[in-house]
Each structure stands twice: as C-alpha cells, then as structure tokens.
Design an enzyme around this catalytic site. Structure first.
Site, PDB file in Angstrom:
ATOM      1  N   CYS A   2       2.362   2.026   6.302  1.00 35.73           N
ATOM      2  CA  CYS A   2       2.038   1.141   7.414  1.00 35.73           C
ATOM      3  C   CYS A   2       0.559   1.283   7.786  1.00 35.73           C
ATOM      4  O   CYS A   2       0.010   2.372   7.793  1.00 35.73           O
ATOM      5  CB  CYS A   2       2.863   1.385   8.659  1.00 35.73           C
ATOM      6  SG  CYS A   2       4.610   1.210   8.391  1.00 35.73           S
ATOM      7  N   ARG A  27      -1.590   0.481   2.393  1.00 34.16           N
ATOM      8  CA  ARG A  27      -0.708   1.414   3.093  1.00 34.16           C
ATOM      9  C   ARG A  27       0.734   0.913   3.195  1.00 34.16           C
ATOM     10  O   ARG A  27       1.634   1.653   3.572  1.00 34.16           O
ATOM     11  CB  ARG A  27      -1.237   1.688   4.503  1.00 34.16           C
ATOM     12  CG  ARG A  27      -2.654   2.201   4.540  1.00 34.16           C
ATOM     13  CD  ARG A  27      -3.068   2.494   5.956  1.00 34.16           C
ATOM     14  NE  ARG A  27      -2.216   3.506   6.548  1.00 34.16           N
ATOM     15  CZ  ARG A  27      -2.382   4.806   6.420  1.00 34.16           C
ATOM     16  NH1 ARG A  27      -3.390   5.267   5.717  1.00 34.16           N
ATOM     17  NH2 ARG A  27      -1.562   5.653   6.986  1.00 34.16           N
ATOM     18  N   TRP A  75       5.405  -0.729   5.732  1.00 36.97           N
ATOM     19  CA  TRP A  75       6.164  -0.175   4.612  1.00 36.97           C
ATOM     20  C   TRP A  75       7.449   0.326   5.250  1.00 36.97           C
ATOM     21  O   TRP A  75       7.445   1.303   6.003  1.00 36.97           O
ATOM     22  CB  TRP A  75       5.384   0.966   3.967  1.00 36.97           C
ATOM     23  CG  TRP A  75       6.025   1.507   2.723  1.00 36.97           C
ATOM     24  CD1 TRP A  75       5.861   1.033   1.456  1.00 36.97           C
ATOM     25  CD2 TRP A  75       6.928   2.616   2.620  1.00 36.97           C
ATOM     26  NE1 TRP A  75       6.613   1.786   0.578  1.00 36.97           N
ATOM     27  CE2 TRP A  75       7.272   2.758   1.259  1.00 36.97           C
ATOM     28  CE3 TRP A  75       7.484   3.506   3.538  1.00 36.97           C
ATOM     29  CZ2 TRP A  75       8.140   3.750   0.793  1.00 36.97           C
ATOM     30  CZ3 TRP A  75       8.355   4.488   3.075  1.00 36.97           C
ATOM     31  CH2 TRP A  75       8.668   4.596   1.724  1.00 36.97           C
ATOM     32  N   ASN A 101       2.733   3.496  13.116  1.00 35.00           N
ATOM     33  CA  ASN A 101       2.801   3.999  11.744  1.00 35.00           C
ATOM     34  C   ASN A 101       3.403   5.397  11.812  1.00 35.00           C
ATOM     35  O   ASN A 101       2.848   6.268  12.468  1.00 35.00           O
ATOM     36  CB  ASN A 101       1.376   4.028  11.161  1.00 35.00           C
ATOM     37  CG  ASN A 101       1.240   4.913   9.924  1.00 35.00           C
ATOM     38  OD1 ASN A 101       0.188   5.474   9.678  1.00 35.00           O
ATOM     39  ND2 ASN A 101       2.284   5.037   9.143  1.00 35.00           N
ATOM     40  N   GLY A 102       4.559   5.579  11.184  1.00 36.49           N
ATOM     41  CA  GLY A 102       5.199   6.899  11.212  1.00 36.49           C
ATOM     42  C   GLY A 102       6.699   6.764  11.320  1.00 36.49           C
ATOM     43  O   GLY A 102       7.262   5.697  11.039  1.00 36.49           O
ATOM     44  N   GLU A 488       1.336  11.217 -16.920  1.00 39.54           N
ATOM     45  CA  GLU A 488       0.555  10.294 -16.094  1.00 39.54           C
ATOM     46  C   GLU A 488       0.567   8.879 -16.689  1.00 39.54           C
ATOM     47  O   GLU A 488       0.700   7.889 -15.960  1.00 39.54           O
ATOM     48  CB  GLU A 488      -0.886  10.834 -15.957  1.00 39.54           C
ATOM     49  CG  GLU A 488      -1.861   9.951 -15.216  1.00 39.54           C
ATOM     50  CD  GLU A 488      -1.466   9.641 -13.771  1.00 39.54           C
ATOM     51  OE1 GLU A 488      -0.506  10.236 -13.255  1.00 39.54           O
ATOM     52  OE2 GLU A 488      -2.119   8.764 -13.179  1.00 39.54           O
ATOM     53  N   LYS A 492       1.983   5.609 -14.764  1.00 42.46           N
ATOM     54  CA  LYS A 492       1.177   4.393 -14.550  1.00 42.46           C
ATOM     55  C   LYS A 492       1.951   3.168 -15.014  1.00 42.46           C
ATOM     56  O   LYS A 492       1.978   2.148 -14.335  1.00 42.46           O
ATOM     57  CB  LYS A 492      -0.145   4.442 -15.339  1.00 42.46           C
ATOM     58  CG  LYS A 492      -1.251   5.322 -14.820  1.00 42.46           C
ATOM     59  CD  LYS A 492      -1.884   4.883 -13.540  1.00 42.46           C
ATOM     60  CE  LYS A 492      -1.154   5.387 -12.342  1.00 42.46           C
ATOM     61  NZ  LYS A 492      -1.401   6.710 -11.862  1.00 42.46           N
ATOM     62  N   GLU A 495       5.137   2.429 -12.693  1.00 43.09           N
ATOM     63  CA  GLU A 495       4.911   2.033 -11.298  1.00 43.09           C
ATOM     64  C   GLU A 495       4.286   0.642 -11.166  1.00 43.09           C
ATOM     65  O   GLU A 495       4.510  -0.024 -10.160  1.00 43.09           O
ATOM     66  CB  GLU A 495       4.094   3.076 -10.533  1.00 43.09           C
ATOM     67  CG  GLU A 495       2.655   3.180 -10.921  1.00 43.09           C
ATOM     68  CD  GLU A 495       1.906   4.254 -10.146  1.00 43.09           C
ATOM     69  OE1 GLU A 495       2.245   4.516  -8.991  1.00 43.09           O
ATOM     70  OE2 GLU A 495       0.965   4.822 -10.723  1.00 43.09           O
ATOM     71  N   HIS A 511      14.669  17.507 -28.737  1.00 48.59           N
ATOM     72  CA  HIS A 511      15.755  18.074 -27.937  1.00 48.59           C
ATOM     73  C   HIS A 511      16.467  17.013 -27.100  1.00 48.59           C
ATOM     74  O   HIS A 511      17.136  17.336 -26.124  1.00 48.59           O
ATOM     75  CB  HIS A 511      15.215  19.197 -27.037  1.00 48.59           C
ATOM     76  CG  HIS A 511      14.612  20.317 -27.816  1.00 48.59           C
ATOM     77  ND1 HIS A 511      15.369  21.204 -28.548  1.00 48.59           N
ATOM     78  CD2 HIS A 511      13.325  20.661 -28.045  1.00 48.59           C
ATOM     79  CE1 HIS A 511      14.575  22.064 -29.161  1.00 48.59           C
ATOM     80  NE2 HIS A 511      13.317  21.753 -28.866  1.00 48.59           N
ATOM     81  N   LYS A 610       0.188   3.417  -0.672  1.00 52.37           N
ATOM     82  CA  LYS A 610      -0.867   4.319  -1.142  1.00 52.37           C
ATOM     83  C   LYS A 610      -0.778   5.700  -0.509  1.00 52.37           C
ATOM     84  O   LYS A 610      -1.051   6.698  -1.149  1.00 52.37           O
ATOM     85  CB  LYS A 610      -2.216   3.685  -0.819  1.00 52.37           C
ATOM     86  CG  LYS A 610      -3.414   4.432  -1.365  1.00 52.37           C
ATOM     87  CD  LYS A 610      -3.559   4.183  -2.837  1.00 52.37           C
ATOM     88  CE  LYS A 610      -4.654   5.011  -3.450  1.00 52.37           C
ATOM     89  NZ  LYS A 610      -4.415   5.175  -4.898  1.00 52.37           N
TER      90      LYS A 610
HETATM   91  C1  F6R Z   1       0.635   7.220  -8.521  1.00 59.25           C
HETATM   92  C2  F6R Z   1       0.271   7.575  -7.170  1.00 59.25           C
HETATM   93  C3  F6R Z   1       1.126   8.530  -6.422  1.00 59.25           C
HETATM   94  C4  F6R Z   1       0.243   9.543  -5.660  1.00 59.25           C
HETATM   95  C5  F6R Z   1       1.123  10.433  -4.766  1.00 59.25           C
HETATM   96  C6  F6R Z   1       0.305  11.504  -4.081  1.00 59.25           C
HETATM   97  O1  F6R Z   1      -0.288   6.350  -9.089  1.00 59.25           O
HETATM   98  O2  F6R Z   1      -0.704   7.096  -6.642  1.00 59.25           O
HETATM   99  O3  F6R Z   1       2.019   9.170  -7.261  1.00 59.25           O
HETATM  100  O4  F6R Z   1      -0.451  10.297  -6.594  1.00 59.25           O
HETATM  101  O5  F6R Z   1       1.751   9.647  -3.806  1.00 59.25           O
HETATM  102  O6  F6R Z   1      -0.673  10.951  -3.262  1.00 59.25           O
HETATM  103  P1  F6R Z   1      -1.896  11.787  -2.757  1.00 59.25           P
HETATM  104  O7  F6R Z   1      -2.720  12.161  -3.925  1.00 59.25           O
HETATM  105  O8  F6R Z   1      -2.621  10.874  -1.824  1.00 59.25           O
HETATM  106  O9  F6R Z   1      -1.350  13.001  -2.060  1.00 59.25           O
END
Ligand code: F6R
Length: 615
Positions: A2, A27, A75, A101-102, A488, A492, A495, A511, A610
C-alpha cells in the site's frame, strides 16, 4: 504494501495525489482511491484496479478541485480488492476520513466492540475499524482529532502508517507511524505526506521521516508538531535534505522500469564500490565494517537473514564468506528464522539484506537477534529505511531507486557489497595475500564494462524468448556460486511471466527433477568454465539424452557447451566468485522478454508488491 499520499497547501491536490500514487504503485496496485476537500465538502472516488483506472473514474464522477486531499494505492490484506474495500475510508458520521498502510491485527476484537456500540461497517477492512475507533474515542472523550488518534492507536496491535482528517476541521491532517514508512515533505506553505519521498520530490527537498511510534499534527500555516504515541512526549522533527532526483524515479526512455534497472547495473555496481574500493592503495574502505572489525573477526559465525531475491544474494555471500574469508555462514529465510527459536549468541554476527529496508520478516529477525545480544549489520538500498535504522551498523548498496517489482540491480549490488565485505575480512584475517587481494579488486573494477558486454546479448535473448514463451515449466540449474543464480533466474521467470520455474543445484537434478525432463522442457544451465565445469557438462548430457532443451549461459569462447546446447548465451569471463554478477544478466533479460511476449505487466506482476511490510 500500500502506498499513501496526502497534500495540504495552495496547489490543486488532485494532480499531485494522482502522480504521487503512480510513483507509489510499486507498493501495491490492486485498487486505488482519492478523497478531496473543496472548501465545503469532501468528494471521494475509489476503484478496483490501477491508479489509471482511478483517474478515469474520478475525473468522470467527482469534482476534482481542492487544496487538501488523501490518496491510496492498495495491496489487499483484509478483504478482496474491490471498490468498497479500497481506501480512503469514512467513519460512520462521515466526518473522518483515513488512508492506511499496514495491518491492524486485533481488528476483529475492536470491530466487535464497535458493532456492539452501534457502529456499522461497509467494508471488510481493518482500516474502517480504525477510523471508527478514532471517531468513537473522539466523541466519548470529547478530545481533538490528534488526541483521539493517539488514544485509539494505543489500543491497536499491528502496523500502520496513517493519515486522517476531519472534514469539520479541514486545516489539519493527523499522521502516525509504526512499522510502515511515512515521510512528510515540507514545502512553502504546503505539506506533503507519503510512504516515501517520490511523490513530492519535484516540490521540495526537505522532509521529515517519522520514527516508529511517532505521530504528527500537520496544520496549514503552522509548524509540524511531533509526539510519541505511547507516552505523549514531545518529539523534535529532524528535517532531512533529500538526495533523490526526479530522473531516478522516471523511466528515462525505457519501456519499463525493469528494463531500465537491468541496464543500469554497470552504473549501479560502480556506485556500490565507488569510494570504497581503493585498488591502488590495496584497501577496501567501509565505515560500517571498519568501525566494527573486531565483531566480524571474532564472530563464531555469520548468520545471514533475508527474503526472496535478497536471500539469493545471501546464498552467494555464503560461498564468498566461507570460500574467501573462511568464516562459517548460515543463510536463513527471515520468516522461518524468527519463529523457530534459533540459537543466537553474543558472538554471532547477523547480516540482514534488504533492498527496501522495510521487509517485515527481516525487521523482526533483526529485533530478535538484537535482543539475544548478536551484532546486527544491515545491507540495504533505501537510505534511512527501517532496517537501516534498526541495525547496529551497515552499508548501503547505492543502487538508486528500484521501482520494477522484480529485483534486478538490487541483487547484483547486494552481491557486490557482500563480496567486498568478504574480501576485506579475508585480508584482515590474513587468509588473502596482498597480491591475491589486488587481483580480486582489479577484477571487481572490471565488472561494470563486462556487464555492459553481457547486455549486448539482448537481441539474441529476445529470439530465445520467442521460442520458449509458451512453455508451461522451466528448470534452472547451476553449481557452486551459480546455484543461487539458478534460483534467482527461476524466481525472475515465475514472478513476472507466471511460468512455473524451479532452480536446482545441477547435481541434484538426478534426485528427482530429472523426471520432469522431456522435449517440452527448457532447461537453463549456467555452465561457466570456472567451478565444476566438467560436472555441469555431464548434467547437460543427461538432459540431452532425455530430449530436454538446453539454454546455456557460458563464458565467451566456450566450445564444449556450444556443441551440446540448443542455445548459448555468452558472458565475459571472470573469476568464479564474481561470475554471478555476469551470469545473472541474461536470466533477467530472458524473463523480461518472455513476460513481455506473454502480455504480462512486467513492472507490476499480479499479487506482488515491492515492499512486503506484512508477515
Ligand atoms: C523478487 C523480489 C522479492 C524481494 C523480497 C525481499 O524479485 O523482489 O523476492 O527480494 O520481497 O525484499 P527486500 O529486499 O526489500 O527485503
């Protein structure tokens, strides 16, 4: 999770709020709303969907004039994304209006008590409970809005950044914060309130960041008054000069923030080591480490906590710290670590990695480790974030704002800083000779142009994406330093393109995952000539014998993999510990192109946000 924006001043609030919400959409983006006070009354518009949907709806349905307003991009936590659950929310009298927000964790109990006293609720949200609790306190105690907010928040369990105003007294906005970020921008005869400074950066460089458990009364034409929510003590605002500039938060000619941020990596990595890496002098300078060197050198072990992509950077660091500095490391998901009663001693050093510096689980893990006496070091990107403030010391990555929801430059800059820490400790411990140390520093300085070179494969990667864009699944394999890169790469892809993808250490394939391989399965293999190369080649043979399709990421000039793989993407050669900084690049581009070809929203993938400020 949010984004909130509010404005009070002499300008029209509506365009400022809409633009601010668009900048905060990273957000949360499942619904949005705005409320404006036009000097007589309030006008509210809210909708399921993006800020653009809100803009269309608001401009068609309400009078968008007014010098005071609140806006929200959501969100969803409590209640599905729909028009009614969107913020802002009114109190029952219609006088008070709030954005939040929260999460209010005890909202059920509070709601029940309010219902017994005749309050009715339109939405399923915890926020509507909070605004009515404030109204109830205000009426019952006969107090002003600020005091009512304070009393109400003392009954609340959870996290919040709120802005609330009373339409019968429309010259003030009351704001408060616990666990979610809140900044107040101070202009000339105007105030901006937002989850971060991006909504007001073109209007003012002066901002106050509220601390946890602080509230402020923001009055038209008056100075801000800060108070502690718990004991009413006066707090004194520290006005900070913002470093952010407008170009950093705009797309700068790129179609998406993600692409811009992928291409920013050479610069971002350079900014991470700038001023710290002093190759000529043969030193690495990092205040947070220099001042606490004994803590690191005497540590029994280093525990790394993080989530998501930052956790993957932590896994790379496990290899560097153990391999280069010979310090034992454990890497933990913050969400598991905090709840499993881990053994932590005063001789442990905990490194928390977080791009946003706001991730709730990482923050909670830090607090727990501090209580148990560990020394806690933060690696964050966002300056002044909660994690940066909560840790004993730390180092910023200086990647610049990352707005695409999928992390890209955050990952490579986290690896850069963690590698520098490992190198520094290796030297201080005497594990590294001067010449080896010098060789590593020189190679690290050579990484940005090598990343530029790796980016030149973009067109080839786009062609490969075209072939596999309709795949249902994808496997990513790597070994050693490139095992976390495989994880990773898979994250990517899943997501942003919603293709199911899994990352594995290449040798683990036999395995279990090998059962998945058939002629429909693309397998991305990181097969650089350094580190277990022959073993990875054997793994490639195993996939080929089962008709899997191989997309290999190799060092330039590779011939063996070239002969085996269906597609080969080259990156410049480097030493093994630095290879993740290069092998990651094609995987970012591959997921970007596949997502784009599938018509996905690359910068705002569904269900994500984010900064994850809820558990
Ligand atoms: C994936 C992604 C998330 C963040 C995770 C941690 O692309 O962005 O998996 O890496 O939510 O976020 P931070 O680094 O802000 O603690």
């Amino acid at each position: 999770m949010c984004g909130i924006v509010a404005y009070m001043g002499n300008k029209d609030a509506y365009p400022i709020i809409i633009k601010g919400l668009q900048r905060l959409e990273y957000r949360g983006y499942d619904s949005a709303g705005v409320v404006l006070y036009d000097g007589q009354d309030v006008h509210l518009s809210k909708t399921k969907g993006k800020v653009e949907d809100l803009k269309n709806k608001a401009e068609a349905s309400i009078n968008t004039v007014g010098k005071l307003g609140l806006g929200h991009t959501r969100w969803a936590t409590h209640g599905i994304p729909n028009d009614i659950n969107s913020h802002p929310h009114y109190s029952n009298s219609g006088d008070l209006v709030i954005i939040h927000n929260g999460i209010i964790e005890n909202y059920e109990t509070l709601k029940k008590a309010l219902q017994e006293r005749g309050y009715v609720f339109e939405s399923d949200t915890d926020t509507e409970v909070l605004v009515n609790l404030i109204e109830e306190v205000k009426k019952k105690e006969g107090v002003k809005l600020g005091k009512a907010v304070q009393i109400a928040l003392n009954q609340v369990v959870g996290a919040y950044a709120i802005a609330v105003f009373d339409k019968t007294k429309p010259d003030e906005i009351v704001v408060a914060k616990l666990g979610s970020p809140l900044a107040i921008g101070i202009g000339e005869d105007e105030y901006f309130i937002a989850s971060d400074a991006s909504p007001f950066i073109e209007f003012t460089n002066n901002a106050v960041y509220l601390e946890d458990e602080e509230m402020a009364i923001v009055r038209r034409g008056k100075e801000i008054k800060l108070r502690k929510i718990k004991d009413d003590a006066i707090a004194y605002p520290t006005i900070q000069e913002l470093q952010l500039n407008i170009e950093e938060i705009e797309k700068g000619g790129y179609d998406h923030f993600m692409l811009k941020e992928i291409y920013e990596q050479p610069r971002a990595i350079m900014d991470t080591y700038r001023g710290r890496l002093r190759t000529e002098q043969g030193i690495i300078k990092m205040a947070g480490i220099d001042q606490n060197l004994d803590k690191f050198l005497n540590a029994n072990r280093i525990i790394i906590v993080a989530c998501g992509t930052s956790w993957h950077a932590g896994l790379v660091a496990e290899y560097t710290f153990e391999d280069l500095a010979r310090i034992p490391v454990e890497v933990e998901y913050a969400s598991e670590f905090r709840y499993r009663n881990p053994v932590i001693t005063e001789n442990d050093v905990l490194i928390a990695i977080s791009q946003s510096g706001e991730t709730a689980d990482t923050l909670a893990a830090i607090k727990m480790a501090k209580e148990k006496g560990a020394f806690v070091f933060g690696v964050c990107n966002v300056v002044g974030s909660s994690i940066a403030r909560e840790t004993h010391a730390g180092a910023y990555t200086h990647a610049g704002p990352e707005i695409g929801v999928a992390s890209t430059k955050a990952f490579t800059t986290q690896i850069t800083i963690l590698t520098m820490i490992a190198l520094k400790l290796a030297k201080e411990k005497g594990v590294f000779s001067e010449s080896r140390f010098h060789e590593y520093l020189t190679e690290l300085e050579a990484i940005p142009p090598k990343v530029e070179k790796a980016l030149e494969s973009n067109v080839l990667i786009e062609q490969i994406a075209e072939v596999y864009k309709d795949s249902a699944n994808c496997l990513y394999l790597g070994r050693g330093y490139n095992f976390p890169v495989a994880l990773e790469g898979a994250l990517k892809l899943k997501e942003i393109s919603y293709i199911h993808a899994e990352g594995y250490p290449a040798a683990e394939m036999k395995h279990g995952p090998i059962a998945l391989i058939d002629d429909q399965m693309p397998v991305v293999v990181i097969a650089t000539r350094k580190g277990h190369y022959e073993k990875v080649i054997s793994n490639i043979q195993e996939i080929k014998s089962r008709h899997g399709k191989i997309i290999a990421v190799v060092f330039e000039g590779d011939e063996m993999v070239q002969a085996l793989a269906d597609h080969v993407i080259e990156v410049p050669e480097t030493i093994e510990p630095l290879s993740p900084l290069l092998t990651t690049i094609p995987l970012q581009l591959l997921s970007y192109h596949i997502a784009l070809m599938r018509g996905c929203n690359v910068d705002q993938p569904r269900n994500l946000a984010k900064s994850v400020t809820v558990e």
